[in-house]
Structures are given as C-alpha cells and as structure tokens.
Write a protein that holds these residues in place. Structure first.
Motif, short mmCIF file in Angstrom:
data_model
loop_
_atom_site.label_atom_id
_atom_site.label_comp_id
_atom_site.label_asym_id
_atom_site.label_seq_id
_atom_site.Cartn_x
_atom_site.Cartn_y
_atom_site.Cartn_z
N LEU A 216 1.01 -1.10 -0.06
CA LEU A 216 0.03 -0.03 0.08
C LEU A 216 0.78 1.39 -0.12
O LEU A 216 0.55 2.30 -0.73
CB LEU A 216 -0.89 -0.02 1.24
CG LEU A 216 -1.75 1.24 1.21
CD1 LEU A 216 -3.26 0.65 1.63
CD2 LEU A 216 -1.44 2.20 2.19
N ASP A 217 1.88 1.26 0.74
CA ASP A 217 2.79 2.41 0.77
C ASP A 217 3.31 2.88 -0.60
O ASP A 217 3.22 3.97 -1.02
CB ASP A 217 4.09 2.20 1.60
CG ASP A 217 4.83 3.56 2.12
OD1 ASP A 217 3.87 4.25 2.21
OD2 ASP A 217 5.85 3.20 2.64
N VAL A 281 -7.94 10.66 0.61
CA VAL A 281 -7.37 9.29 0.62
C VAL A 281 -7.35 8.87 2.02
O VAL A 281 -6.37 9.66 2.54
CB VAL A 281 -6.58 8.87 -0.39
CG1 VAL A 281 -6.12 7.67 -0.54
CG2 VAL A 281 -6.96 9.60 -1.64
N ARG A 282 -7.86 7.74 2.49
CA ARG A 282 -7.89 7.58 3.88
C ARG A 282 -7.47 5.85 3.98
O ARG A 282 -8.29 5.18 3.30
CB ARG A 282 -8.93 7.83 4.55
CG ARG A 282 -8.78 7.59 6.28
CD ARG A 282 -10.25 8.01 6.80
NE ARG A 282 -10.38 9.35 6.83
CZ ARG A 282 -11.53 9.77 5.82
NH1 ARG A 282 -12.39 8.90 5.36
NH2 ARG A 282 -11.56 11.17 5.90
N CYS A 293 -9.83 1.04 2.81
CA CYS A 293 -9.34 2.16 2.03
C CYS A 293 -10.58 2.92 1.69
O CYS A 293 -11.43 2.31 0.99
CB CYS A 293 -8.53 1.64 0.73
SG CYS A 293 -7.10 0.69 1.00
N THR A 294 -10.40 4.24 1.76
CA THR A 294 -11.83 5.36 1.61
C THR A 294 -11.01 6.32 0.45
O THR A 294 -10.02 6.99 1.06
CB THR A 294 -12.05 5.73 2.93
OG1 THR A 294 -12.54 4.69 3.78
CG2 THR A 294 -13.60 6.45 2.54
N VAL A 295 -11.80 6.39 -0.35
CA VAL A 295 -11.50 7.74 -1.09
C VAL A 295 -12.96 8.68 -1.29
O VAL A 295 -14.03 8.00 -1.66
CB VAL A 295 -11.35 7.39 -2.83
CG1 VAL A 295 -11.05 8.70 -3.54
CG2 VAL A 295 -10.28 6.27 -2.82
N GLU A 296 -12.79 9.87 -0.79
CA GLU A 296 -13.73 10.78 -0.30
C GLU A 296 -13.84 11.96 -0.91
O GLU A 296 -12.70 12.76 -1.13
CB GLU A 296 -14.10 11.04 1.17
CG GLU A 296 -15.34 11.94 1.46
CD GLU A 296 -15.11 11.81 3.19
OE1 GLU A 296 -15.96 12.54 3.60
OE2 GLU A 296 -14.37 10.83 3.71
N ILE A 343 -15.44 2.97 -0.60
CA ILE A 343 -14.76 2.34 0.62
C ILE A 343 -14.65 0.97 0.22
O ILE A 343 -15.63 0.20 -0.31
CB ILE A 343 -15.86 2.32 1.79
CG1 ILE A 343 -16.12 3.72 2.21
CG2 ILE A 343 -15.37 1.42 2.91
CD1 ILE A 343 -17.39 3.93 3.18
N VAL A 344 -13.53 0.38 0.03
CA VAL A 344 -13.00 -0.85 -0.13
C VAL A 344 -12.83 -1.48 1.13
O VAL A 344 -11.78 -0.96 1.85
CB VAL A 344 -11.92 -0.75 -1.15
CG1 VAL A 344 -11.34 -2.24 -1.39
CG2 VAL A 344 -12.20 -0.31 -2.49
N GLU A 345 -13.22 -2.74 1.38
CA GLU A 345 -12.60 -3.45 2.65
C GLU A 345 -12.24 -4.83 2.22
O GLU A 345 -12.87 -5.37 1.16
CB GLU A 345 -13.84 -3.42 3.39
CG GLU A 345 -13.47 -4.22 4.85
CD GLU A 345 -14.64 -4.09 5.90
OE1 GLU A 345 -14.69 -4.79 6.79
OE2 GLU A 345 -15.47 -3.28 5.61
N MET A 346 -10.97 -5.11 2.71
CA MET A 346 -10.52 -6.47 2.22
C MET A 346 -9.69 -7.01 3.41
O MET A 346 -9.25 -6.36 4.47
CB MET A 346 -9.55 -6.20 1.10
CG MET A 346 -8.25 -5.55 1.52
SD MET A 346 -7.53 -4.92 -0.09
CE MET A 346 -8.39 -3.32 -0.46
N PRO A 347 -9.27 -8.33 3.35
CA PRO A 347 -8.53 -9.13 4.37
C PRO A 347 -7.21 -8.49 4.24
O PRO A 347 -6.70 -8.08 3.11
CB PRO A 347 -8.64 -10.37 3.81
CG PRO A 347 -9.72 -10.44 2.89
CD PRO A 347 -10.06 -9.32 2.29
#
Length: 354
Positions: A216-217, A281-282, A293-296, A343-347
């Motif tokens: 992610l970085d 971007v959060r 991960c959220t893009v607002e 909003i993306v949510e994943m393992p």
C-alpha cells in the motif's frame, strides 16, 4: 505437482488401506462360513486370500507407482490390473480348493463345485478385491490430482482475467492523464514538461514486473504523483489530502486498485463543486484483520442507482476484488449532498520489508 499414485507410498494411508482390505476379506469369509458352514470352502478361500492379497497389494504398488493415469487414460491400466488379478485369484482358488478337498470332507448335502465353478468364483473374488484395492489406493490419488488441476485451472483463469482488467485499466488511465497534460501545453509549457516527467515516472512504476499485488505504501506514493498531475492541471480547483495510517503501509492490495476510485472522485465529485473541491484518501485497520481504504470527495453526490455499464473504473475494482478475495472483500459507495465516499474493505495481507 506430484503424481497422484505417489499417495500410495504414504505410510498412514497405506496402513489404513491394507487394514481395510484385510477387514473386508475377513468379513466376507465369516459371513459365507456362517451361512454355509462349509469348512472346505472357507479354508480354500482363506488360503487363496492369504496368498492373493499380499500379491495384489505388492504387485499393485509396483505396477502403479510410476503410473499417473488421468481421465480416460486410467481405464487401460485399471482394466489390465483387474483382469490379471481375476485370473491369478481363479488359479489360486482352484489350487487351494483341490488341496482342501483332499484334506477336509465337504459338508453333506452341499452341491459340489466343479472346476468351472471354482474358476468363476475365484475370478469374481479377484475382481472384488482389486476393486477394493483401487478404492483404497488409486481413486483417492486420482481425486486429489483432479482437485489440484481444478485449482490450477481456476488460478490460470483468475490470472488471465486480472491481466485483461489491467490491460484495459492502464491505457484508460494513460489516456486520461495525457488529456490532463494536454490542457497545460499551451497554458504553461514549463509545467507541462514537468508533468510529462512525472507521467514518465508513473509509467515506469506501472511497468515494473512486480506481480499483481503491491504494498500500500508504494501504491499511495504512485497515487501522490498521479494527484500532482491532476492538481497542476486543475490548479486552484482541486486539492488532495492524505490520511494514511502507519499500520497499513505494509499491507498488500492489487496494483492500481485505488486509481479508478480517485479518478471517479475527481471527475464526478470534486470538480463538480463550484469553486473547487477536495479529495481525501484514507486507509485504516479494522477489527478482525481487515484493511479499509476510503476515497472521499466533497462534490454534489451521485444518484443511488446501479453502476452503469460504461463505468469501467468501478466495475474493474469490483471484478478484481472478487477474483482475488471472492466474497471476503467488497466495494461500497456512500453518497449524499455533502459528497461521495468509495470504501474498499478487504482481508489484511502484510508484505515483506525485505
């Protein structure tokens, strides 16, 4: 991938299979003796099985150890093995029947067996125990082989689908970015040259053969460069803010996963706001080992309706999440007059620092 018949060399399953074959043979003998009380037939079959079963087990292992039949190709070896076993058991029972007949008097009133009857019963006995041997040792290996091949085929299909999505996504991103730079060529040539250099860095990073997953970085650093191009193109009308949790920096996620969400937030959100808009971007960690991960954006919001067929960005994100995580990850869109959040949510998968 190991041949399926190597499974017959694993000692626990081999012992279990041998015990199953011996147990079935003893049950068969016991039930027949209790039904007929014919000691001669009982001992002749007992001797035939005492010789035939070890030959079947040892011979089967030797014959099938290097054989890996799959599908229709398994029919030939199994047919030959069954036929051979039937003949061997028929001859064994004929020999043991002759021996026990000379030592044990048959029970009065029972019909005497002729040579043809003995051969027929012995052949059937051999086929029966060959079938038990195949069920105990051969078919589990074939089933495992088919399972592994099905998983490999599914993995290949998934990789092909991911490659197809990326092959669509990267030209899509490149075209939009070039359009953004084109607007600066006449307005500010110096700035346009700087952004072309930034685009070159983006393309170089995108072309690196690092596989489908990315830390992610690294993806956020890539998005910062992309955001720089957009901020320069829409100077004074677009601002990015980054809220990246330190605990998420080593998390792994599919490459370019967030780029379509950022693009949508800019195009359909922030730039639709009078006087300019903002993109946030959060990233954060949720309970249960989940990455969010959220893009607002603070645009006017979007109507609550199904994703339109032409909305490739959102469709690609959903497809890639489904291919990678099945039902364990999802994309959720929340919109109101105050803005829209993707909003993306994943393992959570952690990457290596090495």
């Amino acid at each position: 991938m190991q041949p399926p018949f190597e499974t017959i060399n694993r000692k626990p399953s081999r012992r279990l299979g041998v015990l199953a074959m011996v147990g079935i043979a003893l049950l068969q003998l016991a039930s027949e003796y209790l039904g007929t009380r014919d000691a001669a037939r009982f001992f002749s079959k007992l001797m035939a099985l005492s010789i035939g079963l070890p030959l079947l087990i040892a011979g089967g292992f030797a014959a099938f150890r290097r054989v890996s039949p799959r599908g229709p190709s398994a029919v030939g070896p199994l047919f030959v093995g069954a036929l051979t076993t039937g003949v061997v058991f028929a001859l064994l029972l004929l020999a043991t029947r002759a021996l026990t007949a000379s030592l044990i008097m048959p029970r009065p009133g029972l019909e005497a067996w002729g040579h043809g009857d003995v051969l027929r019963v012995g052949f059937a006995l051999g086929l029966t125990h060959f079938g038990v041997w195949a069920l105990a040792f051969v078919f589990p290996g074939v089933a495992e082989d088919l399972r592994v091949r099905a998983l490999e085929a599914q993995q290949l299909r998934t990789q092909a689908e991911l490659a197809r999505l990326r092959s669509h996504l990267e030209p899509h991103f490149l075209l939009n970015t070039l359009n953004a730079i084109a607007g600066l060529v006449t307005e500010d040539p110096r700035k346009a040259r700087q952004l072309i250099g930034t685009l070159g860095d983006l393309l170089r990073d995108s072309a690196e053969p690092e596989g489908e997953m990315q830390m992610l970085d690294a993806q956020i650093e890539w998005l910062r460069r992309y955001a720089q191009i957009l901020e320069e193109r829409h100077a004074g009308h677009l601002v990015f803010r980054w809220e990246i949790s330190r605990g998420t920096r080593r998390a792994l996620l599919p490459r370019l996963l967030l780029q379509p969400l950022v693009e949508n937030a800019v195009k359909h959100g922030a730039l639709m706001r009078a006087g300019g808009g903002q993109i946030v971007v959060r990233t954060e960690l949720a309970d249960g080992g989940r990455l969010i991960c959220t893009v607002e954006d603070n645009g006017p919001g979007v109507a609550a309706r199904p994703t339109r067929p032409g909305a490739f960005g959102l469709l690609s994100v959903r497809s890639r999440l489904s291919l990678r995580y099945s039902d364990a990850a999802w994309l959720r869109i929340e919109s109101s007059a105050a803005g829209t959040r993707s909003i993306v949510e994943m393992p959570l998968e952690q990457g290596s620092t090495s």
